[in-house]
Design a protein around this motif. Structure first.
Motif, PDB file in Angstrom:
ATOM      1  N   ILE A  77       0.840  -1.190   0.000  1.00 28.43           N
ATOM      2  CA  ILE A  77       0.000   0.000   0.000  1.00 28.43           C
ATOM      3  C   ILE A  77       0.881   1.247   0.000  1.00 28.43           C
ATOM      4  CG2 ILE A  77      -0.276  -0.069   2.528  1.00 28.43           C
ATOM      5  CD1 ILE A  77      -3.138   1.128   2.011  1.00 28.43           C
ATOM      6  N   HIS A  78       0.614   2.147  -0.948  1.00 22.99           N
ATOM      7  CA  HIS A  78       1.404   3.369  -1.116  1.00 22.99           C
ATOM      8  C   HIS A  78       0.469   4.570  -1.224  1.00 22.99           C
ATOM      9  CE1 HIS A  78       5.348   1.403  -1.995  1.00 22.99           C
ATOM     10  NE2 HIS A  78       4.544   0.407  -2.347  1.00 22.99           N
ATOM     11  N   TYR A  79       0.944   5.713  -0.775  1.00 26.04           N
ATOM     12  CA  TYR A  79       0.206   6.973  -0.889  1.00 26.04           C
ATOM     13  C   TYR A  79       0.956   7.851  -1.883  1.00 26.04           C
ATOM     14  CZ  TYR A  79      -2.447  11.095   0.596  1.00 26.04           C
ATOM     15  OH  TYR A  79      -3.277  12.187   0.639  1.00 26.04           O
ATOM     16  N   ILE A  80       0.321   8.138  -3.021  1.00 30.22           N
ATOM     17  CA  ILE A  80       0.992   8.842  -4.115  1.00 30.22           C
ATOM     18  C   ILE A  80       0.093   9.976  -4.611  1.00 30.22           C
ATOM     19  CG2 ILE A  80       2.011   8.619  -6.417  1.00 30.22           C
ATOM     20  CD1 ILE A  80       2.306   5.591  -5.831  1.00 30.22           C
ATOM     21  N   ASP A  81       0.605  11.187  -4.563  1.00 34.60           N
ATOM     22  CA  ASP A  81      -0.113  12.355  -5.117  1.00 34.60           C
ATOM     23  C   ASP A  81      -1.550  12.458  -4.605  1.00 34.60           C
ATOM     24  OD1 ASP A  81       2.192  12.940  -6.550  1.00 34.60           O
ATOM     25  OD2 ASP A  81       1.521  11.844  -8.327  1.00 34.60           O
ATOM     26  N   GLY A  82      -1.729  12.192  -3.316  1.00 35.25           N
ATOM     27  CA  GLY A  82      -3.035  12.385  -2.707  1.00 35.25           C
ATOM     28  C   GLY A  82      -3.993  11.217  -2.785  1.00 35.25           C
ATOM     29  N   ASN A  83      -3.586  10.118  -3.428  1.00 33.83           N
ATOM     30  CA  ASN A  83      -4.428   8.933  -3.516  1.00 33.83           C
ATOM     31  C   ASN A  83      -3.689   7.715  -2.974  1.00 33.83           C
ATOM     32  OD1 ASN A  83      -6.493  10.380  -4.867  1.00 33.83           O
ATOM     33  ND2 ASN A  83      -5.490  10.033  -6.845  1.00 33.83           N
ATOM     34  N   TRP A  84      -4.461   6.707  -2.603  1.00 37.34           N
ATOM     35  CA  TRP A  84      -3.893   5.440  -2.138  1.00 37.34           C
ATOM     36  C   TRP A  84      -3.828   4.438  -3.286  1.00 37.34           C
ATOM     37  CZ3 TRP A  84      -1.894   4.980   2.679  1.00 37.34           C
ATOM     38  CH2 TRP A  84      -2.298   5.922   3.639  1.00 37.34           C
ATOM     39  N   TYR A  85      -2.760   3.669  -3.310  1.00 31.92           N
ATOM     40  CA  TYR A  85      -2.605   2.629  -4.333  1.00 31.92           C
ATOM     41  C   TYR A  85      -2.153   1.338  -3.668  1.00 31.92           C
ATOM     42  CZ  TYR A  85      -3.010   6.433  -7.627  1.00 31.92           C
ATOM     43  OH  TYR A  85      -3.494   7.510  -8.333  1.00 31.92           O
ATOM     44  N   ILE A  86      -2.688   0.238  -4.160  1.00 24.70           N
ATOM     45  CA  ILE A  86      -2.220  -1.087  -3.752  1.00 24.70           C
ATOM     46  C   ILE A  86      -1.710  -1.810  -4.985  1.00 24.70           C
ATOM     47  CG2 ILE A  86      -2.969  -3.375  -3.005  1.00 24.70           C
ATOM     48  CD1 ILE A  86      -4.609  -2.054  -0.852  1.00 24.70           C
ATOM     49  N   TYR A  87      -0.468  -2.281  -4.878  1.00 24.06           N
ATOM     50  CA  TYR A  87       0.170  -3.076  -5.926  1.00 24.06           C
ATOM     51  C   TYR A  87       0.150  -4.530  -5.482  1.00 24.06           C
ATOM     52  CZ  TYR A  87       1.751   1.463  -7.563  1.00 24.06           C
ATOM     53  OH  TYR A  87       1.774   2.755  -8.015  1.00 24.06           O
ATOM     54  N   PHE A  88      -0.244  -5.428  -6.376  1.00 23.60           N
ATOM     55  CA  PHE A  88      -0.293  -6.845  -6.006  1.00 23.60           C
ATOM     56  C   PHE A  88      -0.125  -7.706  -7.250  1.00 23.60           C
ATOM     57  CE2 PHE A  88      -4.573  -5.789  -7.258  1.00 23.60           C
ATOM     58  CZ  PHE A  88      -5.137  -6.945  -7.764  1.00 23.60           C
ATOM     59  N   ALA A  89       0.103  -8.991  -7.012  1.00 22.78           N
ATOM     60  CA  ALA A  89       0.217  -9.947  -8.116  1.00 22.78           C
ATOM     61  C   ALA A  89      -0.911 -10.961  -7.994  1.00 22.78           C
ATOM     62  CB  ALA A  89       1.563 -10.653  -8.074  1.00 22.78           C
ATOM     63  N   ALA A  90      -1.376 -11.439  -9.144  1.00 28.75           N
ATOM     64  CA  ALA A  90      -2.459 -12.415  -9.160  1.00 28.75           C
ATOM     65  C   ALA A  90      -2.308 -13.318 -10.377  1.00 28.75           C
ATOM     66  CB  ALA A  90      -3.818 -11.711  -9.202  1.00 28.75           C
ATOM     67  N   ALA A  91      -2.706 -14.577 -10.188  1.00 24.57           N
ATOM     68  CA  ALA A  91      -2.716 -15.534 -11.285  1.00 24.57           C
ATOM     69  C   ALA A  91      -4.157 -15.834 -11.682  1.00 24.57           C
ATOM     70  CB  ALA A  91      -1.981 -16.809 -10.869  1.00 24.57           C
ATOM     71  N   ARG A  92      -4.324 -16.887 -12.472  1.00 20.86           N
ATOM     72  CA  ARG A  92      -5.649 -17.276 -12.952  1.00 20.86           C
ATOM     73  C   ARG A  92      -6.020 -18.651 -12.402  1.00 20.86           C
ATOM     74  NH1 ARG A  92      -2.678 -16.516 -17.277  1.00 20.86           N
ATOM     75  NH2 ARG A  92      -3.109 -18.606 -18.088  1.00 20.86           N
ATOM     76  N   GLU A  93      -7.274 -18.871 -12.238  1.00 18.61           N
ATOM     77  CA  GLU A  93      -7.743 -20.136 -11.682  1.00 18.61           C
ATOM     78  C   GLU A  93      -7.288 -21.326 -12.532  1.00 18.61           C
ATOM     79  OE1 GLU A  93     -10.612 -23.445 -11.665  1.00 18.61           O
ATOM     80  OE2 GLU A  93     -10.591 -21.859 -13.173  1.00 18.61           O
ATOM     81  N   ASP A  94      -7.089 -21.115 -13.836  1.00 17.53           N
ATOM     82  CA  ASP A  94      -6.651 -22.204 -14.711  1.00 17.53           C
ATOM     83  C   ASP A  94      -5.131 -22.217 -14.920  1.00 17.53           C
ATOM     84  OD1 ASP A  94      -6.538 -19.878 -16.174  1.00 17.53           O
ATOM     85  OD2 ASP A  94      -7.325 -20.753 -18.021  1.00 17.53           O
ATOM     86  N   ALA A  95      -4.408 -21.303 -14.251  1.00 16.18           N
ATOM     87  CA  ALA A  95      -2.938 -21.258 -14.336  1.00 16.18           C
ATOM     88  C   ALA A  95      -2.441 -20.546 -13.076  1.00 16.18           C
ATOM     89  CB  ALA A  95      -2.490 -20.532 -15.594  1.00 16.18           C
ATOM     90  N   ILE A  96      -2.425 -21.279 -11.957  1.00 19.83           N
ATOM     91  CA  ILE A  96      -2.313 -20.625 -10.649  1.00 19.83           C
ATOM     92  C   ILE A  96      -0.930 -20.058 -10.334  1.00 19.83           C
ATOM     93  CG2 ILE A  96      -4.204 -22.020  -9.732  1.00 19.83           C
ATOM     94  CD1 ILE A  96      -2.077 -23.610  -8.158  1.00 19.83           C
TER      95      ILE A  96
END
Length: 313
Positions: A77-96
């Protein structure tokens, strides 16, 4: 004496890839991987210790199928230029294990409230396994650092850096700044991942994690001069040995995927990391839930470089 000396570890149980950010409102904000890998939580508290008992708020859940439907990993979680951002990684149910990187945005003053908007996938040079993004600002420029599999390089992931056009878009070039080279970076898997940035003493220190996520998991260090071209691999020097690793005597195994914050009184840099309290794991370490969040003080060597010491409870 910093209040950091009073931390009782683990700060939080069963939260891997921990990220703590101290905001100007006086709160510490925490997010990390949950054992189920199915959602993103955020919690906040006035002290690092109190994060362990703070109530988490689920701000996003995975989809049932398609993009972002499996293995939600390592949110920051980062606070950038007055807004909050969350960076994350995700896969797919058919390629986990075929991860990509994504961004969420929240315009509320308190990120535990308001609406989180999906800003989409962060596009890089290749459509390949990518994860563990972080971001930092330096000399008026915002940078993005992440781990990715180069289809033309042996191994699982290298670390890359690029400038950002906005908080969810990078621009060319993307530059590799480290790949697994030493034996301690290649145990189980050939991995450089989980970057975290600490700017001090005219230097930019970038930690990262290496090897499989069992007791062999450990941390390395890259260092660049603050006046250097951060998009030039020659600007970065690399530790030949791990700077933080398993300590059997202290009962902590596989420390890594760290972040940095500061103590409550602002006097001391704090290393936040996950580790297990035992070595033997049944099955794949990724499905073992007991990577716990720890905090400990960083000291500084006479030459201005960080001294992480041994992981301890």
């Amino acid at each position: 004496m910093s209040k950091a000396a009073a931390y009782k570890n683990p700060i939080m149980e069963q939260r891997a890839d921990p990220f703590i950010y101290k905001h100007t409102d006086g709160y510490y904000y925490f997010t990390g991987s949950v054992p189920e890998y199915d959602r993103i939580e955020v919690r906040r508290a006035k002290t690092i210790q109190e994060l362990g008992t703070a109530s988490p708020v689920v701000i996003w859940r995975k989809y049932n199928n398609g993009p972002m439907s499996a293995n939600i990993w390592a949110p920051e979680i980062h606070y950038i230029d007055g807004n909050w951002y969350i960076y994350f990684a995700a896969a797919r149910e058919d390629a986990i294990f075929d991860h990509r990187m994504y961004v969420l945005e929240n315009k509320s003053a308190n990120p535990l409230e308001g609406h989180w908007t999906e800003k989409g996938q962060v596009k890089t040079d290749w459509e390949s396994f990518s994860l563990d993004a972080t971001t930092f600002e330096h000399k008026g420029e915002r940078y993005y650092v992440w781990a990715q599999k180069d289809p033309n390089i042996a191994g699982n992931s290298n670390l890359y850096i690029a400038r950002m056009v906005n908080p969810w878009t990078i621009e060319a070039p993307q530059v590799m700044i480290t790949k697994p080279e030493y034996d301690w970076e290649k145990i189980g898997f050939m991995v450089n991942e989980g970057a975290a940035v600490l700017k001090r003493n005219g230097k930019i220190f970038l930690t990262y994690s290496a090897s499989a996520t069992d007791a062999n998991y450990c941390m390395g260090l890259l260092t660049a001069d603050e006046s250097s071209d951060l998009l030039n691999i020659k600007s970065w020097s690399k530790s030949e040995k791990p700077i933080f690793q398993t300590n059997e005597k202290n009962g902590l195994f596989g420390p890594g995927h760290n972040s940095f914050t500061v103590s409550e009184d602002g006097s001391t840099d704090i290393l936040i990391f996950h580790a297990r309290h035992y070595q033997e794991i049944e099955g794949d370490p990724l499905w073992d839930p007991n990577r716990h969040t720890h905090a400990q003080m960083i000291s500084w060597n006479e030459d201005g470089t960080p001294h992480f010491g041994d992981p301890h409870i």
